[in-house]
Design a protein around this motif. Structure first.
Motif, PDB file in Angstrom:
ATOM      1  N   GLY A  99       0.816  -1.211   0.000  1.00 44.19           N
ATOM      2  CA  GLY A  99       0.000   0.000   0.000  1.00 44.19           C
ATOM      3  C   GLY A  99       0.846   1.256   0.000  1.00 44.19           C
ATOM      4  O   GLY A  99       0.525   2.237  -0.677  1.00 44.19           O
ATOM      5  N   LEU A 100       1.945   1.236   0.753  1.00 49.27           N
ATOM      6  CA  LEU A 100       2.837   2.394   0.762  1.00 49.27           C
ATOM      7  C   LEU A 100       3.475   2.611  -0.610  1.00 49.27           C
ATOM      8  O   LEU A 100       3.595   3.749  -1.079  1.00 49.27           O
ATOM      9  N   LEU A 101       3.896   1.531  -1.254  1.00 50.49           N
ATOM     10  CA  LEU A 101       4.488   1.666  -2.584  1.00 50.49           C
ATOM     11  C   LEU A 101       3.451   2.175  -3.586  1.00 50.49           C
ATOM     12  O   LEU A 101       3.782   2.932  -4.508  1.00 50.49           O
ATOM     13  N   SER A 102       2.195   1.753  -3.391  1.00 51.19           N
ATOM     14  CA  SER A 102       1.139   2.274  -4.260  1.00 51.19           C
ATOM     15  C   SER A 102       0.946   3.774  -4.045  1.00 51.19           C
ATOM     16  O   SER A 102       0.694   4.523  -5.000  1.00 51.19           O
ATOM     17  N   MET A 103       1.068   4.220  -2.804  1.00 52.63           N
ATOM     18  CA  MET A 103       0.972   5.654  -2.531  1.00 52.63           C
ATOM     19  C   MET A 103       2.124   6.408  -3.170  1.00 52.63           C
ATOM     20  O   MET A 103       1.961   7.543  -3.638  1.00 52.63           O
ATOM     21  N   LEU A 104       3.301   5.774  -3.205  1.00 49.12           N
ATOM     22  CA  LEU A 104       4.437   6.382  -3.900  1.00 49.12           C
ATOM     23  C   LEU A 104       4.108   6.561  -5.379  1.00 49.12           C
ATOM     24  O   LEU A 104       4.385   7.611  -5.979  1.00 49.12           O
ATOM     25  N   GLY A 105       3.503   5.529  -5.987  1.00 46.29           N
ATOM     26  CA  GLY A 105       3.101   5.626  -7.380  1.00 46.29           C
ATOM     27  C   GLY A 105       1.995   6.651  -7.593  1.00 46.29           C
ATOM     28  O   GLY A 105       2.005   7.393  -8.581  1.00 46.29           O
ATOM     29  N   ALA A 106       1.038   6.700  -6.655  1.00 47.40           N
ATOM     30  CA  ALA A 106      -0.036   7.690  -6.780  1.00 47.40           C
ATOM     31  C   ALA A 106       0.522   9.104  -6.692  1.00 47.40           C
ATOM     32  O   ALA A 106       0.089  10.005  -7.423  1.00 47.40           O
ATOM     33  N   GLY A 107       1.505   9.303  -5.817  1.00 50.94           N
ATOM     34  CA  GLY A 107       2.153  10.611  -5.728  1.00 50.94           C
ATOM     35  C   GLY A 107       2.863  10.967  -7.020  1.00 50.94           C
ATOM     36  O   GLY A 107       2.871  12.128  -7.444  1.00 50.94           O
ATOM     37  N   ALA A 108       3.462   9.956  -7.651  1.00 46.94           N
ATOM     38  CA  ALA A 108       4.143  10.199  -8.924  1.00 46.94           C
ATOM     39  C   ALA A 108       3.155  10.632  -9.999  1.00 46.94           C
ATOM     40  O   ALA A 108       3.461  11.491 -10.839  1.00 46.94           O
ATOM     41  N   VAL A 109       1.956  10.043  -9.988  1.00 44.41           N
ATOM     42  CA  VAL A 109       0.922  10.474 -10.934  1.00 44.41           C
ATOM     43  C   VAL A 109       0.561  11.939 -10.683  1.00 44.41           C
ATOM     44  O   VAL A 109       0.464  12.754 -11.616  1.00 44.41           O
ATOM     45  N   LEU A 110       0.386  12.304  -9.416  1.00 47.86           N
ATOM     46  CA  LEU A 110       0.058  13.695  -9.079  1.00 47.86           C
ATOM     47  C   LEU A 110       1.193  14.630  -9.487  1.00 47.86           C
ATOM     48  O   LEU A 110       0.951  15.756  -9.937  1.00 47.86           O
ATOM     49  N   GLY A 111       2.442  14.168  -9.325  1.00 49.94           N
ATOM     50  CA  GLY A 111       3.572  14.978  -9.749  1.00 49.94           C
ATOM     51  C   GLY A 111       3.555  15.232 -11.239  1.00 49.94           C
ATOM     52  O   GLY A 111       3.883  16.334 -11.706  1.00 49.94           O
ATOM     53  N   GLY A 112       3.173  14.220 -12.011  1.00 43.51           N
ATOM     54  CA  GLY A 112       3.053  14.412 -13.448  1.00 43.51           C
ATOM     55  C   GLY A 112       1.957  15.398 -13.802  1.00 43.51           C
ATOM     56  O   GLY A 112       2.117  16.239 -14.685  1.00 43.51           O
ATOM     57  N   VAL A 113       0.819  15.310 -13.096  1.00 46.67           N
ATOM     58  CA  VAL A 113      -0.271  16.262 -13.324  1.00 46.67           C
ATOM     59  C   VAL A 113       0.184  17.678 -12.979  1.00 46.67           C
ATOM     60  O   VAL A 113      -0.102  18.641 -13.712  1.00 46.67           O
ATOM     61  N   LEU A 114       0.909  17.821 -11.875  1.00 51.64           N
ATOM     62  CA  LEU A 114       1.424  19.136 -11.497  1.00 51.64           C
ATOM     63  C   LEU A 114       2.384  19.663 -12.560  1.00 51.64           C
ATOM     64  O   LEU A 114       2.412  20.866 -12.854  1.00 51.64           O
ATOM     65  N   GLY A 115       3.163  18.747 -13.146  1.00 51.26           N
ATOM     66  CA  GLY A 115       4.077  19.152 -14.199  1.00 51.26           C
ATOM     67  C   GLY A 115       3.379  19.690 -15.428  1.00 51.26           C
ATOM     68  O   GLY A 115       3.970  20.428 -16.216  1.00 51.26           O
ATOM     69  N   LEU A 116       2.109  19.333 -15.621  1.00 52.49           N
ATOM     70  CA  LEU A 116       1.330  19.875 -16.736  1.00 52.49           C
ATOM     71  C   LEU A 116       0.965  21.336 -16.515  1.00 52.49           C
ATOM     72  O   LEU A 116       0.764  22.090 -17.468  1.00 52.49           O
ATOM     73  N   ARG A 117       0.863  21.740 -15.250  1.00 54.28           N
ATOM     74  CA  ARG A 117       0.325  23.065 -14.937  1.00 54.28           C
ATOM     75  C   ARG A 117       1.392  24.069 -14.520  1.00 54.28           C
ATOM     76  O   ARG A 117       1.199  25.272 -14.673  1.00 54.28           O
ATOM     77  N   VAL A 118       2.489  23.608 -13.950  1.00 55.74           N
ATOM     78  CA  VAL A 118       3.487  24.513 -13.380  1.00 55.74           C
ATOM     79  C   VAL A 118       4.703  24.557 -14.278  1.00 55.74           C
ATOM     80  O   VAL A 118       5.314  23.526 -14.573  1.00 55.74           O
ATOM     81  N   GLN A 119       5.082  25.748 -14.711  1.00 58.92           N
ATOM     82  CA  GLN A 119       6.250  25.931 -15.560  1.00 58.92           C
ATOM     83  C   GLN A 119       7.139  27.017 -14.957  1.00 58.92           C
ATOM     84  O   GLN A 119       7.053  28.188 -15.319  1.00 58.92           O
ATOM     85  N   PRO A 120       8.001  26.659 -14.000  1.00 58.41           N
ATOM     86  CA  PRO A 120       8.845  27.667 -13.344  1.00 58.41           C
ATOM     87  C   PRO A 120       9.885  28.244 -14.303  1.00 58.41           C
ATOM     88  O   PRO A 120      10.357  27.554 -15.203  1.00 58.41           O
ATOM     89  N   ARG A 121      10.268  29.481 -14.082  1.00 56.38           N
ATOM     90  CA  ARG A 121      11.275  30.119 -14.933  1.00 56.38           C
ATOM     91  C   ARG A 121      12.655  29.516 -14.709  1.00 56.38           C
ATOM     92  O   ARG A 121      13.481  29.512 -15.611  1.00 56.38           O
ATOM     93  N   ARG A 122      12.921  29.022 -13.514  1.00 58.13           N
ATOM     94  CA  ARG A 122      14.191  28.353 -13.221  1.00 58.13           C
ATOM     95  C   ARG A 122      13.889  26.909 -12.822  1.00 58.13           C
ATOM     96  O   ARG A 122      13.792  26.575 -11.648  1.00 58.13           O
ATOM     97  N   PRO A 123      13.707  26.029 -13.803  1.00 50.12           N
ATOM     98  CA  PRO A 123      13.206  24.675 -13.522  1.00 50.12           C
ATOM     99  C   PRO A 123      14.157  23.826 -12.680  1.00 50.12           C
ATOM    100  O   PRO A 123      13.687  23.032 -11.861  1.00 50.12           O
TER     101      PRO A 123
END
Length: 421
Positions: free
Chosen positions: A274-298
C-alpha cells in the motif's frame, strides 16, 4: 541560445486534447505506444516470478532472470546513446521495439507450450535488456522531434503520468492474468504492446529538423564527444552524481529495509504494498502538477521540491502511524516525479539535438549504475547503524546533498526560461 536549439516558447499549459502536447498528433501516437509498453513491462516481473515459482524456482532464480535483463542494459546504454545520435532516432527505437517484441513473443511461447528452462529464459531476458538499452536514450532524443518546443514540459509530464500509472495497473493486471489464464498470456500481451508501439512510431511525422549529416567518426570518438558535452554543464554532471549516490544510499536500501520492517507484521505485505502504491499515486500527481506549473528556473524549482522525498525513509525510521507514512510516501512520489519532468525538459531544451541521446545515456547510466550495489549494501549499513539508522542516513542524504548541489549559482540559474515581453 545555440542556433541548433529550437526557439523556446511559454504557452499556457493545457490538459485537454485540444491543447498542450496531447493536441499534437504525433505525440498522441507516441504517448499511446509508450503507455501500452509501460503497462506491459510492469506485468513482466509479476508474471515471470510466479512462473518461476510454479516450476520450482525461488528468489535466486528470479534474481538471476532480472539481473540477466539489467546487465546488458547497463553495459550497452552508452552505446545506445551514440547509435541514437548517429542514426535516425525513430529507426533505432522501432528496431529496439521489434527486438523486445521478438524476445517476449518467444518467452510467451516457451511458457504457453510448457517448455520451461531457466537458461533460455535468461537469454531472452538479456535480449529484452539490449532493446531497452537502445530505446531509452532514443526516446529522450526523439521527444523534441515529435512535440513543439513550448509543449516539451507537458509531454514529459504526460510520460511521467503514464510511467507511474503503468506501475500501478501493470502488476494488478498481471496478477489477474496469471490467476485466470497463466503467466504466458501476460508476457504475450507485453510482446504485443511492443509491436503496436513500433507501428505507431512508424506512422509519425517528425516535424523538427534533424541535425545535419556529420563526417564519419569512430564510435569511441562520438562517445568521448558525448562525455565532453555531459561534463561541460555543471548542473548536469553535479545532479547526476547526486542521484548516483541517492540510488546507492537511499532508494536501494529503502526498498530492502522498508520491506524488512513489515515482514514480521500481520498484514505486512499488504501494508508495504500500500505504501508503494501511494508512492506511485504521488508520482501520478507529480506528473499532473508538471502539466500546470512551468517555473522560470526549472532546475532550482525541482531541487527545492526534492527534499520532500526525505519523508519516505524518514517516516519509516520514525515508525509513524501507517496513515501518516502513506501521506509521506505520496509527497515523496510527487517530488521525485516533478523533479523528473523538469529535469528531462531542461535537458531537451539545453542540450544540442545531435548530442541529446548521448547525454541522456550518460544521465541514465550515471544515475542507475550504483542501484544494484545499493541493494547489496543495505544489509551491511543496517548492521552498522541499525535499520532505523540506515533509513535516517538516507533521509539526511536527500536534504544535505540537495543543499550542497544548490550552492553554485550556475546550478540555481540553469536552464532558465526567458521572461515573456
Amino acid at each position: 541560445m545555440s542556433a541548433s536549439k529550437q526557439p523556446l516558447g511559454r504557452p499556457r499549459p493545457a490538459l485537454g486534447l485540444s491543447g498542450g502536447a496531447l493536441g499534437e498528433r504525433d505525440f498522441r501516437r507516441f504517448f499511446c505506444a509508450y503507455s501500452l509498453s509501460l503497462v506491459g513491462s510492469a506485468m513482466v516481473p509479476v508474471a515471470l516470478s510466479f512462473a518461476l515459482f510454479a516450476h520450482g524456482g525461488g528468489a535466486t532464480e528470479v534474481s538471476a532472470v532480472l539481473a540477466a535483463e539489467m546487465l546488458p542494459m547497463v553495459v550497452l546504454l552508452l552505446l545506445g546513446g551514440v547509435i541514437a545520435d548517429r542514426l535516425p532516432k525513430r529507426r533505432v527505437m522501432v528496431g529496439a521495439d521489434l527486438l523486445r517484441c521478438a524476445s517476449q513473443a518467444l518467452l510467451a511461447m516457451l511458457l504457453l507450450t510448457g517448455h520451461f528452462a531457466l537458461v533460455p529464459i535468461m537469454l531472452l531476458a538479456a535480449l529484452l535488456g539490449v532493446g531497452n538499452a537502445f530505446y531509452v536514450p532514443g526516446r529522450n532524443g526523439l521527444m523534441p522531434q515529435i512535440v513543439s518546443a513550448g509543449h516539451l514540459q507537458s509531454a514529459n509530464a504526460l510520460c511521467a503520468i503514464a510511467q507511474s500509472a503503468g506501475t500501478l495497473v501493470g502488476p494488478m493486471l498481471a496478477g489477474l492474468l496469471v490467476a485466470g489464464a497463466g503467466a504466458g498470456w501476460a508476457i504475450a500481451i507485453d510482446a504485443a504492446s511492443y509491436a503496436i508501439g513500433a507501428g505507431l512510431m512508424l506512422s509519425m511525422h517528425l516535424h523538427a529538423p534533424c541535425a545535419p549529416p556529420r563526417p564519419a567518426t569512430r564510435m569511441v570518438d562520438e562517445l568521448a564527444a558525448g562525455w565532453v558535452e555531459f561534463t561541460r554543464h555543471l548542473w548536469v554532471w553535479l545532479i547526476v552524481g547526486q542521484f548516483s549516490l541517492f540510488f546507492l544510499l537511499v532508494y536501494g536500501p529503502m526498498q530492502v529495509l522498508g520491506a524488512l520492517g513489515f515482514s514480521h507484521v500481520a498484514g505486512g505485505a499488504l501494508a508495504w504494498g500500500g505504501l508503494l502504491s501511494m508512492l506511485g499515486a504521488g508520482a501520478v500527481l507529480g506528473g499532473v502538477l508538471g502539466l500546470r506549473v512551468q517555473p522560470r528556473r526549472p532546475i532550482r524549482a525541482s531541487l527545492l521540491m526534492f527534499p520532500l522525498y526525505a519523508l519516505v525513509p524518514g517516516s519509516l525510521a520514525a515508525h509513524l502511524p501507517w496513515g501518516v507514512q502513506a501521506g509521506c510516501f505520496l509527497l515523496g512520489g510527487l517530488s521525485l516525479s516533478m523533479f523528473n519532468v523538469l529535469w528531462e525538459t531542461a535537458l531537451q531544451r539545453e542540450i544540442a539535438p545531435d548530442m541529446l541521446s548521448r547525454v541522456a545515456a550518460y544521465d541514465v547510466f550515471g544515475s542507475l549504475c550504483l542501484l544494484p550495489l545499493g541493494y547489496v549494501v543495505a544489509g551491511p549499513i543496517a548492521a552498522l547503524l541499525g535499520v532505523d539508522g540506515a533509513l535516517w542516513l538516507g533521509a539526511g542524504y536527500v536534504v544535505v546533498s540537495t543543499a550542497l548541489v544548490l550552492l553554485p549559482a550556475g546550478v540555481r540559474a540553469a536552464a532558465a526560461v526567458p521572461a515573456r515581453a
